[in-house]
Design a protein around this motif. Structure first.
Motif, PDB file in Angstrom:
ATOM      1  N   GLN A  66       0.834  -1.208   0.000  1.00 42.30           N
ATOM      2  CA  GLN A  66       0.000   0.000   0.000  1.00 42.30           C
ATOM      3  C   GLN A  66       0.868   1.257   0.000  1.00 42.30           C
ATOM      4  OE1 GLN A  66      -2.449  -0.962   3.566  1.00 42.30           O
ATOM      5  NE2 GLN A  66      -4.184  -0.890   2.160  1.00 42.30           N
ATOM      6  N   PRO A  67       1.621   1.492  -1.073  1.00 45.80           N
ATOM      7  CA  PRO A  67       2.491   2.674  -1.099  1.00 45.80           C
ATOM      8  C   PRO A  67       1.725   3.994  -1.124  1.00 45.80           C
ATOM      9  CG  PRO A  67       2.443   1.612  -3.248  1.00 45.80           C
ATOM     10  CD  PRO A  67       1.744   0.688  -2.306  1.00 45.80           C
ATOM     11  N   GLU A  68       0.413   3.930  -1.419  1.00 46.52           N
ATOM     12  CA  GLU A  68      -0.381   5.169  -1.431  1.00 46.52           C
ATOM     13  C   GLU A  68      -0.610   5.737  -0.028  1.00 46.52           C
ATOM     14  OE1 GLU A  68      -1.995   2.432  -4.705  1.00 46.52           O
ATOM     15  OE2 GLU A  68      -1.508   2.279  -2.579  1.00 46.52           O
ATOM     16  N   LYS A  69      -0.376   4.907   0.983  1.00 46.60           N
ATOM     17  CA  LYS A  69      -0.620   5.343   2.362  1.00 46.60           C
ATOM     18  C   LYS A  69       0.466   6.320   2.811  1.00 46.60           C
ATOM     19  CE  LYS A  69      -1.351   3.655   7.079  1.00 46.60           C
ATOM     20  NZ  LYS A  69      -1.387   2.468   7.975  1.00 46.60           N
ATOM     21  N   THR A 148      -5.847  11.563 -12.321  1.00 47.87           N
ATOM     22  CA  THR A 148      -5.465  10.598 -13.345  1.00 47.87           C
ATOM     23  C   THR A 148      -4.579  11.229 -14.415  1.00 47.87           C
ATOM     24  OG1 THR A 148      -7.407  11.033 -14.746  1.00 47.87           O
ATOM     25  CG2 THR A 148      -7.651   9.369 -13.019  1.00 47.87           C
ATOM     26  N   THR A 149      -3.827  10.382 -15.095  1.00 53.28           N
ATOM     27  CA  THR A 149      -3.182  10.676 -16.366  1.00 53.28           C
ATOM     28  C   THR A 149      -3.610   9.545 -17.295  1.00 53.28           C
ATOM     29  OG1 THR A 149      -1.158   9.369 -16.081  1.00 53.28           O
ATOM     30  CG2 THR A 149      -1.185  11.574 -15.060  1.00 53.28           C
ATOM     31  N   PRO A 150      -3.216   9.560 -18.556  1.00 58.48           N
ATOM     32  CA  PRO A 150      -3.594   8.431 -19.428  1.00 58.48           C
ATOM     33  C   PRO A 150      -3.117   7.072 -18.928  1.00 58.48           C
ATOM     34  CG  PRO A 150      -2.924  10.304 -20.757  1.00 58.48           C
ATOM     35  CD  PRO A 150      -2.661  10.692 -19.330  1.00 58.48           C
ATOM     36  N   GLN A 151      -2.003   7.037 -18.163  1.00 57.73           N
ATOM     37  CA  GLN A 151      -1.464   5.759 -17.700  1.00 57.73           C
ATOM     38  C   GLN A 151      -1.624   5.529 -16.189  1.00 57.73           C
ATOM     39  OE1 GLN A 151       0.689   7.986 -19.471  1.00 57.73           O
ATOM     40  NE2 GLN A 151       0.011   7.055 -21.401  1.00 57.73           N
ATOM     41  N   LEU A 152      -1.786   6.600 -15.415  1.00 59.80           N
ATOM     42  CA  LEU A 152      -1.749   6.502 -13.952  1.00 59.80           C
ATOM     43  C   LEU A 152      -3.057   6.963 -13.335  1.00 59.80           C
ATOM     44  CD1 LEU A 152       1.775   8.115 -13.382  1.00 59.80           C
ATOM     45  CD2 LEU A 152       1.257   5.700 -13.736  1.00 59.80           C
ATOM     46  N   SER A 153      -3.279   6.511 -12.092  1.00 58.59           N
ATOM     47  CA  SER A 153      -4.464   6.941 -11.358  1.00 58.59           C
ATOM     48  C   SER A 153      -4.201   6.857  -9.864  1.00 58.59           C
ATOM     49  CB  SER A 153      -5.668   6.068 -11.712  1.00 58.59           C
ATOM     50  OG  SER A 153      -6.808   6.437 -10.947  1.00 58.59           O
ATOM     51  N   SER A 154      -4.818   7.751  -9.119  1.00 58.92           N
ATOM     52  CA  SER A 154      -4.775   7.687  -7.654  1.00 58.92           C
ATOM     53  C   SER A 154      -5.935   6.844  -7.151  1.00 58.92           C
ATOM     54  CB  SER A 154      -4.882   9.090  -7.066  1.00 58.92           C
ATOM     55  OG  SER A 154      -6.210   9.594  -7.215  1.00 58.92           O
ATOM     56  N   LEU A 155      -5.879   6.496  -5.882  1.00 64.09           N
ATOM     57  CA  LEU A 155      -7.063   5.970  -5.221  1.00 64.09           C
ATOM     58  C   LEU A 155      -8.053   7.108  -5.038  1.00 64.09           C
ATOM     59  CD1 LEU A 155      -5.463   3.715  -2.430  1.00 64.09           C
ATOM     60  CD2 LEU A 155      -6.366   3.011  -4.657  1.00 64.09           C
ATOM     61  N   THR A 179       5.550   6.109 -11.348  1.00 61.27           N
ATOM     62  CA  THR A 179       4.665   6.656 -10.315  1.00 61.27           C
ATOM     63  C   THR A 179       4.805   8.168 -10.282  1.00 61.27           C
ATOM     64  OG1 THR A 179       5.138   4.667  -9.013  1.00 61.27           O
ATOM     65  CG2 THR A 179       4.026   6.443  -7.873  1.00 61.27           C
ATOM     66  N   MET A 180       3.725   8.837  -9.915  1.00 58.35           N
ATOM     67  CA  MET A 180       3.749  10.296  -9.768  1.00 58.35           C
ATOM     68  C   MET A 180       3.181  10.702  -8.413  1.00 58.35           C
ATOM     69  SD  MET A 180       2.429  11.724 -13.473  1.00 58.35           S
ATOM     70  CE  MET A 180       2.132  13.348 -12.753  1.00 58.35           C
ATOM     71  N   VAL A 181       3.539  11.906  -7.994  1.00 55.61           N
ATOM     72  CA  VAL A 181       2.933  12.499  -6.812  1.00 55.61           C
ATOM     73  C   VAL A 181       2.540  13.922  -7.165  1.00 55.61           C
ATOM     74  CG1 VAL A 181       5.124  13.326  -5.808  1.00 55.61           C
ATOM     75  CG2 VAL A 181       3.172  12.816  -4.320  1.00 55.61           C
ATOM     76  N   LEU A 203      -0.056   8.729  -7.503  1.00 52.10           N
ATOM     77  CA  LEU A 203      -0.641   8.093  -8.682  1.00 52.10           C
ATOM     78  C   LEU A 203       0.208   6.884  -9.077  1.00 52.10           C
ATOM     79  CD1 LEU A 203      -1.547  11.180  -8.792  1.00 52.10           C
ATOM     80  CD2 LEU A 203      -1.826  10.828 -11.236  1.00 52.10           C
ATOM     81  N   ARG A 204      -0.460   5.761  -9.327  1.00 47.48           N
ATOM     82  CA  ARG A 204       0.226   4.530  -9.770  1.00 47.48           C
ATOM     83  C   ARG A 204      -0.376   4.052 -11.083  1.00 47.48           C
ATOM     84  NH1 ARG A 204      -0.067   0.127  -5.400  1.00 47.48           N
ATOM     85  NH2 ARG A 204       1.749  -0.691  -6.497  1.00 47.48           N
ATOM     86  N   VAL A 205       0.248   3.047 -11.666  1.00 49.91           N
ATOM     87  CA  VAL A 205      -0.233   2.492 -12.922  1.00 49.91           C
ATOM     88  C   VAL A 205      -1.659   1.983 -12.755  1.00 49.91           C
ATOM     89  CG1 VAL A 205       0.124   0.694 -14.669  1.00 49.91           C
ATOM     90  CG2 VAL A 205       2.089   1.865 -13.654  1.00 49.91           C
ATOM     91  N   LYS A 206      -2.499   2.304 -13.729  1.00 53.38           N
ATOM     92  CA  LYS A 206      -3.890   1.885 -13.641  1.00 53.38           C
ATOM     93  C   LYS A 206      -4.002   0.369 -13.713  1.00 53.38           C
ATOM     94  CE  LYS A 206      -5.816   6.044 -15.838  1.00 53.38           C
ATOM     95  NZ  LYS A 206      -6.536   6.575 -17.009  1.00 53.38           N
ATOM     96  N   LYS A 207      -4.887  -0.173 -12.896  1.00 52.39           N
ATOM     97  CA  LYS A 207      -5.095  -1.631 -12.886  1.00 52.39           C
ATOM     98  C   LYS A 207      -6.274  -2.006 -13.750  1.00 52.39           C
ATOM     99  CE  LYS A 207      -3.195  -2.113  -8.220  1.00 52.39           C
ATOM    100  NZ  LYS A 207      -3.444  -2.565  -6.833  1.00 52.39           N
TER     101      LYS A 207
END
Length: 207
Positions: A66-69, A148-155, A179-181, A203-207
């Motif tokens: 859970q790196p978003e934490k 979001t970006t085209p490739q990434l998304s946050s929770l 990954t982005m912040v 933001l991480r890679v979209k699942k």
């Protein structure tokens, strides 16, 4: 005698005004990436009359599902005399500790903010009392959103704002990670003239 009474009255009022505080924005400062421990460090600054120390946080990528934490650091705030967390102590030791951390960090890579998009999942408008002693009402906007970006998304994130807009104020890529912040900025403090809040979002890679 009248002058003496006036002087005493002024002394009585003085302590009240000297402890008066004002509001201010809450800003995020991204410090950088620790390649060895795989952490991204950031500070949240509270620009108000209290003058408390900024709060240190980090995102942990190493062996973390859970790196978003966002993890709050408390160890730098222990008062050497009381052995308790003290955000209002002298900043000298704290500044030295932050400088040590910064020396081992790699700068984050700046990214054009226009590449990110705030996707509103839910928006609720609520009228609330302004707590001003009168019958004034203020409009509160309760958001659930993703960045979001085209490739990434946050929770999914939450925000309570007092103007109907959220925007990305800072945007960075994290070295060695896809990954982005970002920092999401909004008017989150309604009193006085109103003040902005910045929230960090990963933001991480979209699942």
């Amino acid at each position: 005698m009248l002058k003496f009474k006036t002087f005493i009255f002024g002394l009585i009022l003085l302590p009240c005004t000297s402890f008066a505080t004002v509001g201010g924005p809450h800003n995020v400062e991204f410090l950088g990436y620790d390649a060895k421990d795989q952490k991204v460090y950031l500070l949240k600054h509270y620009q108000d009359g209290r003058g408390r120390l900024p709060q240190l946080y980090y995102y942990q990528f190493k062996n973390n599902k859970q790196p978003e934490k966002l993890i709050q650091v408390n160890s730098l705030y222990i008062n050497p005399k009381t052995k308790k967390i003290d955000y209002d102590q002298d900043s000298t030791r704290f500044d030295q500790d932050i400088l040590k951390i910064k020396k081992r960090l790699t700068p984050l890579i700046s990214v054009n903010k226009t590449l990110t998009k705030i996707q509103i999942v839910k928006k609720t408008r609520v009228q609330k009392s302004a707590n001003s002693g009168f019958d004034d009402l203020i409009t509160e906007y309760q958001y659930r959103y993703k960045v979001t970006t085209p490739q990434l998304s946050s929770l999914q994130q939450k925000a309570v704002a007092y103007k109907p807009n959220l925007n990305v104020s800072q945007s960075f890529k994290i070295p060695q990670h896809n990954t982005m912040v970002v920092a999401v900025k909004y008017l989150g403090i309604p009193f006085e003239t109103g003040y902005t809040i910045e929230d960090p979002v990963l933001l991480r890679v979209k699942k």
